[in-house]
Design an enzyme around this catalytic site. Sequence first.
Site, PDB file in Angstrom:
ATOM      1  N   SER A 106       3.090  -4.315  -2.400  1.00  0.00           N
ATOM      2  CA  SER A 106       2.929  -3.879  -1.010  1.00  0.00           C
ATOM      3  C   SER A 106       3.153  -2.364  -0.907  1.00  0.00           C
ATOM      4  CB  SER A 106       3.885  -4.710  -0.145  1.00  0.00           C
ATOM      5  OG  SER A 106       3.633  -4.524   1.213  1.00  0.00           O
ATOM      6  N   ASP A 156      -4.573 -12.240   3.391  1.00  0.00           N
ATOM      7  CA  ASP A 156      -3.535 -11.229   3.635  1.00  0.00           C
ATOM      8  C   ASP A 156      -3.757 -10.597   5.015  1.00  0.00           C
ATOM      9  OD1 ASP A 156      -1.883  -8.977   3.654  1.00  0.00           O
ATOM     10  OD2 ASP A 156      -2.128  -8.627   1.513  1.00  0.00           O
ATOM     11  N   HIS A 187      -0.007 -12.226   2.070  1.00  0.00           N
ATOM     12  CA  HIS A 187       0.595 -10.980   1.565  1.00  0.00           C
ATOM     13  C   HIS A 187       1.697 -11.263   0.545  1.00  0.00           C
ATOM     14  CE1 HIS A 187       0.921  -6.662   1.822  1.00  0.00           C
ATOM     15  NE2 HIS A 187       2.241  -6.757   1.936  1.00  0.00           N
TER      16      HIS A 187
HETATM   17  C1  MLT Z   1       2.518   0.011   3.676  1.00  0.00           C
HETATM   18  O1  MLT Z   1       2.993   0.456   4.709  1.00  0.00           O
HETATM   19  O2  MLT Z   1       2.646   0.552   2.573  1.00  0.00           O
HETATM   20  C2  MLT Z   1       1.711  -1.234   3.807  1.00  0.00           C
HETATM   21  O3  MLT Z   1       1.377  -1.461   5.125  1.00  0.00           O
HETATM   22  C3  MLT Z   1       2.413  -2.407   3.243  1.00  0.00           C
HETATM   23  C4  MLT Z   1       3.746  -2.640   3.889  1.00  0.00           C
HETATM   24  O4  MLT Z   1       4.708  -2.040   3.467  1.00  0.00           O
HETATM   25  O5  MLT Z   1       3.837  -3.458   4.802  1.00  0.00           O
END
Ligand code: MLT
Length: 211
Positions: A106, A156, A187
């Site tokens: 992520s 996701d 996700h």
């Molecule tokens: C981010 O902010 O890098 C992406 O949206 C993934 C997350 O951290 O939720």
Amino acid sequence: MTAALSFIHRFEPATVPGLAPLLLLHGTGGDENDLLPLGRLVAPGAALLSPRGKVSEGGAPRFFRRLAEGVFDEEDVRRRADELAEFIREARAAYDLAAPIAVGFSNGANIAAALMYRQPDALAGAVLLRAMVPLPEAPARDLASRPVLILSGSMDPIVPEENAARLATVLGQAGADVAHRVLPTGHGLSQADVNLSKQWLDKASAPAARG
Ligand code: MLT
């Protein structure tokens, strides 16, 4: 045996010689402890280097600032990627490590992708779990066949399938050796992520190719 370096981090030395070290990069709200169990599963015996993101979003650690979900502060992404590359250099010297393969989830996958865009020499490769395109510009340098595995989820809600596909295309056009799989999941990580990452790392990380 954790040295005082520019990021709070955990380090576990290798128990099997010749494997590429892993750079473990957690998601939003995680910390340096989060991905150690995943690292042990996907690369048993490899050295594990796991920093904590320096940005706090209401107390939740991240690797760069965002303006909204999926909307990144691009200047901060660039600055933080460069800062993380400097940490990797410090850690390689302190622990006598080869260039690591990043395993990021992520937000951690997004900063790993940003490292590929700006500081490809920092990494020997990357496993990007639920990654997005981190920056609007093309990668600054030729990626010289660096191996990259992207695992996305078809359900996701945070990463649109088109965005992950675009990341695979951009990295491939810049010369990376990209494998992209879309899994029937959301996700969060699944057992398939673990299995596919391990299979891919078995091939990509032994012997540690880039010094
Ligand atoms: C981010 O902010 O890098 C992406 O949206 C993934 C997350 O951290 O939720």
